[in-house]
Design a protein around this motif. Structure first.
Motif, PDB file in Angstrom:
ATOM      1  N   LYS A 101     -59.797  27.455  57.191  1.00  0.00           N
ATOM      2  CA  LYS A 101     -59.836  26.084  57.722  1.00  0.00           C
ATOM      3  C   LYS A 101     -60.398  25.124  56.669  1.00  0.00           C
ATOM      4  O   LYS A 101     -61.572  25.233  56.277  1.00  0.00           O
ATOM      5  CB  LYS A 101     -60.729  26.019  58.978  1.00  0.00           C
ATOM      6  N   PRO A 102     -59.571  24.145  56.221  1.00  0.00           N
ATOM      7  CA  PRO A 102     -60.027  23.241  55.155  1.00  0.00           C
ATOM      8  C   PRO A 102     -61.308  22.497  55.502  1.00  0.00           C
ATOM      9  O   PRO A 102     -62.179  22.340  54.632  1.00  0.00           O
ATOM     10  CB  PRO A 102     -58.868  22.246  54.994  1.00  0.00           C
ATOM     11  N   GLY A 103     -61.465  22.071  56.772  1.00  0.00           N
ATOM     12  CA  GLY A 103     -62.659  21.315  57.163  1.00  0.00           C
ATOM     13  C   GLY A 103     -63.919  22.159  57.025  1.00  0.00           C
ATOM     14  O   GLY A 103     -64.966  21.682  56.580  1.00  0.00           O
ATOM     15  N   VAL A 104     -63.814  23.419  57.393  1.00  0.00           N
ATOM     16  CA  VAL A 104     -64.961  24.329  57.273  1.00  0.00           C
ATOM     17  C   VAL A 104     -65.263  24.574  55.791  1.00  0.00           C
ATOM     18  O   VAL A 104     -66.409  24.508  55.345  1.00  0.00           O
ATOM     19  CB  VAL A 104     -64.673  25.678  57.976  1.00  0.00           C
ATOM     20  N   ARG A 105     -64.216  24.808  55.017  1.00  0.00           N
ATOM     21  CA  ARG A 105     -64.419  25.093  53.582  1.00  0.00           C
ATOM     22  C   ARG A 105     -65.099  23.925  52.890  1.00  0.00           C
ATOM     23  O   ARG A 105     -65.960  24.115  52.035  1.00  0.00           O
ATOM     24  CB  ARG A 105     -63.088  25.414  52.876  1.00  0.00           C
ATOM     25  N   ALA A 106     -64.700  22.688  53.273  1.00  0.00           N
ATOM     26  CA  ALA A 106     -65.283  21.515  52.604  1.00  0.00           C
ATOM     27  C   ALA A 106     -66.805  21.507  52.787  1.00  0.00           C
ATOM     28  O   ALA A 106     -67.549  21.264  51.836  1.00  0.00           O
ATOM     29  CB  ALA A 106     -64.659  20.243  53.156  1.00  0.00           C
ATOM     30  N   THR A 181     -55.083  36.006  49.173  1.00  0.00           N
ATOM     31  CA  THR A 181     -54.285  35.474  48.057  1.00  0.00           C
ATOM     32  C   THR A 181     -53.186  34.520  48.507  1.00  0.00           C
ATOM     33  O   THR A 181     -52.679  33.748  47.700  1.00  0.00           O
ATOM     34  CB  THR A 181     -53.620  36.613  47.236  1.00  0.00           C
ATOM     35  N   THR A 182     -52.824  34.558  49.792  1.00  0.00           N
ATOM     36  CA  THR A 182     -51.689  33.719  50.208  1.00  0.00           C
ATOM     37  C   THR A 182     -52.102  32.527  51.057  1.00  0.00           C
ATOM     38  O   THR A 182     -51.256  31.704  51.399  1.00  0.00           O
ATOM     39  CB  THR A 182     -50.633  34.531  50.998  1.00  0.00           C
ATOM     40  N   ARG A 183     -53.395  32.415  51.419  1.00  0.00           N
ATOM     41  CA  ARG A 183     -53.751  31.273  52.261  1.00  0.00           C
ATOM     42  C   ARG A 183     -53.609  29.980  51.456  1.00  0.00           C
ATOM     43  O   ARG A 183     -53.728  29.979  50.221  1.00  0.00           O
ATOM     44  CB  ARG A 183     -55.167  31.436  52.842  1.00  0.00           C
ATOM     45  N   LYS A 184     -53.373  28.877  52.197  1.00  0.00           N
ATOM     46  CA  LYS A 184     -53.112  27.594  51.527  1.00  0.00           C
ATOM     47  C   LYS A 184     -54.379  27.041  50.880  1.00  0.00           C
ATOM     48  O   LYS A 184     -54.358  26.485  49.790  1.00  0.00           O
ATOM     49  CB  LYS A 184     -52.591  26.580  52.570  1.00  0.00           C
ATOM     50  N   GLU A 185     -55.508  27.199  51.591  1.00  0.00           N
ATOM     51  CA  GLU A 185     -56.782  26.627  51.131  1.00  0.00           C
ATOM     52  C   GLU A 185     -57.484  27.564  50.158  1.00  0.00           C
ATOM     53  O   GLU A 185     -57.848  28.674  50.532  1.00  0.00           O
ATOM     54  CB  GLU A 185     -57.698  26.485  52.359  1.00  0.00           C
TER      55      GLU A 185
END
Ligand code: DC
Length: 222
Positions: A101-106, A181-185
């Motif tokens: 999840k991009p929001g969590v990663r940020a 390796t394949t996730r977008k984020e």
């Protein structure tokens, strides 16, 4: 100074990163533990692991911190010691929901950078050299043949009485590799400026010494 260590599950990066930090007398950041910690809390609170907004809200209400003990790293969520819980198979299998999840990663990335502002750090994970610390003084990418990585995990899980078979562990690692390796984020990948070490036929001490050889000149210049 930041030393970034990335690599897939079972590549030996956690063990080596911990030993390296101890040898150099600097801080150790286990970023996988942070994703695991939020996964554990989301499962406890029965938050839908596909609901990014709910996970971001939960992250805002969560304090993840580390205690360093002679015997190893202790991980706390809020004030609860979750060092063992975050390594359970259910947390391991669910962490990909959180880490994709991009929001969590940020938010995680900000916390990781704040941690490193407080002192020299060995940072370990999947995106340390590529995303979180692109200007790290040294970057390493540890890897090993999949059968060897599965063997290491199998013996680890045997010593903790886990009843998984070798084939089961191998399949899990294949799945985690594919997800990482394949996730977008921030997928797991080798950055052009990282030193690649194939640990398949090396002992932990051999890997550690190779890394120390690369890093010690930096320490002398400090
Ligand atoms: O290194 P580990 O097995 O403790 O990592 C747990 C999970 O978190 C793994 O599925 C990959 C993910 N992870 C990530 O996406 N980014 C990081 N920097 C570290 C871990």
């Amino acid at each position: 100074m930041i030393i970034a260590i990335d690599g897939p599950a079972g590549s030996g990066k956690s063990t080596v990163a911990k030993m390296l930090a101890k040898h150099l007398g600097i801080r150790y950041l286990d970023t996988g533990a942070m994703y695991r910690a939020l996964t554990w809390k989301a499962m406890q609170h029965k938050v839908n692991l596909d609901d990014e907004r709910a996970l971001c809200r939960l992250m805002d209400q969560t304090k993840i911190h580390f205690h360093y003990k002679e015997k190893g790293l202790l991980v706390f969520v809020d004030d609860k010691n979750v060092t063992h819980e975050i390594r359970s198979p259910s947390v391991t299998n669910n962490t990909h929901y959180i880490s994709s999840k991009p929001g969590v990663r940020a938010v995680m990335v900000n916390l990781q950078r704040e941690f490193a502002l407080e002192g020299d750090t060995v940072a370990e994970g999947r995106d340390m050299g590529t995303v979180v610390f692109p200007d790290a003084e040294k970057k390493f990418f540890l890897d090993a043949r999949i059968e060897e990585r599965a063997k290491r995990r199998f013996y680890e899980s045997e010593s903790s009485n886990n009843e998984n078979s070798f084939d089961g562990v191998l399949q899990e690692i294949e799945l985690r590799d594919q997800r990482d390796t394949t996730r977008k984020e921030s997928p797991l990948k080798i950055s052009a400026d990282s030193i690649y070490i194939d640990t398949t036929d090396l002992t932990i001490n051999e890997v550690l010494h190779r890394i120390i050889k690369e890093v010690e000149p930096l320490m002398k210049n400090k």
